[in-house]
Design an enzyme around this catalytic site. Sequence first.
Site, PDB file in Angstrom:
ATOM      1  N   ASP A   1      -3.998   3.484  -8.093  1.00 62.00           N
ATOM      2  CA  ASP A   1      -4.710   3.369  -6.808  1.00 62.00           C
ATOM      3  C   ASP A   1      -5.733   4.498  -6.614  1.00 62.00           C
ATOM      4  O   ASP A   1      -6.744   4.344  -5.936  1.00 62.00           O
ATOM      5  CB  ASP A   1      -3.726   3.421  -5.627  1.00 62.00           C
ATOM      6  CG  ASP A   1      -2.383   2.765  -5.878  1.00 62.00           C
ATOM      7  OD1 ASP A   1      -1.950   2.700  -7.043  1.00 62.00           O
ATOM      8  OD2 ASP A   1      -1.757   2.320  -4.909  1.00 62.00           O
TER       9      ASP A   1
ATOM     10  N   ASP B   1      -5.357  10.283  -0.808  1.00 64.11           N
ATOM     11  CA  ASP B   1      -5.963   9.070  -0.255  1.00 64.11           C
ATOM     12  C   ASP B   1      -7.176   9.346   0.630  1.00 64.11           C
ATOM     13  O   ASP B   1      -7.614   8.452   1.362  1.00 64.11           O
ATOM     14  CB  ASP B   1      -4.912   8.286   0.539  1.00 64.11           C
ATOM     15  CG  ASP B   1      -3.950   7.566  -0.397  1.00 64.11           C
ATOM     16  OD1 ASP B   1      -4.425   6.994  -1.400  1.00 64.11           O
ATOM     17  OD2 ASP B   1      -2.736   7.583  -0.145  1.00 64.11           O
TER      18      ASP B   1
HETATM   19  N1  GLY Z   1      -0.520   2.810  -2.518  1.00 62.74           N
HETATM   20  C1  GLY Z   1      -1.542   2.007  -2.028  1.00 62.74           C
HETATM   21  C2  GLY Z   1      -1.211   0.584  -2.034  1.00 62.74           C
HETATM   22  O1  GLY Z   1      -0.177   0.211  -1.529  1.00 62.74           O
HETATM   23  O2  GLY Z   1      -1.966  -0.185  -2.535  1.00 62.74           O
END
Ligand code: GLY
Length: 405
Positions: free
Chosen positions: A181, A122
């Site tokens: 994501d 991330d």
């Molecule tokens: N995993 C990132 C989100 O919850 O969008």
Amino acid sequence: MRAFSFSVFLVFFLMVACTSESTAQQFPYNKQLLKSIPVAFAKGAAQYRVMMRELPSDKFPKNYNPAFKKFETSNSGWWCSGFYPGSLLYLYEQTKDKSLLIETQRILKVLEKEQYNTSTHDLGFMMYCSFGNLQRMFPSDDTKSILLKSAASLSTRFNPAVGCIKSWNSKDSSDFIVIIDNMMNLELLFYATKVSGDSSFYKIATTHANTTMKHHFRDDNSSYHVVNYDKNTGAVRERKTAQGYADGSAWARGQAWGLYGYTMTYRETKDPVYLQMAEKIADYVLDHKNLPEDGIPYWDYNAPDIPHAFRDASAGAIIAAGLLELCKYTGKEQANKYFLAADKILRSLSTANYTAAPGTNGGFIIEHSVGHLPAKSEINVGITYADYYYIEALKRYKELAKGKK
Ligand code: GLY
């Protein structure tokens, strides 16, 4: 001779007109929304001044749950830590309220160490939404170096056999788990190649985008949340969900990340395959029979309790921000459709149905997002990324109306 120069000028003019993005394209801007945008920024800044007072000095805002009147915070390693400084910077840019900039500078010092974090995929969210915006607004060698180190840390998670950046660990060490994501983290890598000239970041980003395009999408252009690959061969082992309703369902925020992610990948590469992917996702989310009239999706397009299912305002905000970029690149008819959908979402989010009353919601601007419903976590809450993409979408709307690139 004069006729010759005129025709050269004409050809040049037509070439420029045809190759530039269609930012000059006229959209049916909503006058009331345009007028309300500066007010929304001012109110958003006031909310963030409330939040600043609530926040312990080494923590980042995570969510506000109105059911328990609870403001939850995180440390800098949480995937959302970049959204708070990013929102502060956007709000400072729009309001010139110095207190927001001072708070940004303070919190970025706490975040800075994450540039060395190789244990998360991330880093794009964490470092580009924060330091990326700082660099855009106040370029410096120090910030550039933080961003390049962050890109290098993110790149350590790339596996050439799979063609992806790893998202999560698994009990079986030969699993290689990737979530949709992760498309959002590629923007940091594109930036790194642009400023360093090192094409390896760009290659990782495009390889990840290609592999994801091949394995994450269903025939109807919705996406699975999670794909588990064999880390040695790259073969797909399973396709499933973590945050959605079911393995075969369309988790709303996952669709939003895909839409925004492929639009951004097209911007950075100009490869039309990514534009087509973004259009297909946009058409899936906008034409879906379960999309509510106000344009804000249920947390999952296949949630079993629709129409009583929770909405996910964060998915709405991300979709609006993505569409307001996509409408600049796509053909006229599609562009109008995407613009009008984003316009509707922003008008909905800007009403009292989704915008918190001043001084409430822990200082978050937007209410009614869902983080992780299957884990019974962050249900119907104010959440950092809903605010970040809402503010970004308002900024994009305003700049589109001004014809600004
Ligand atoms: N995993 C990132 C989100 O919850 O969008």
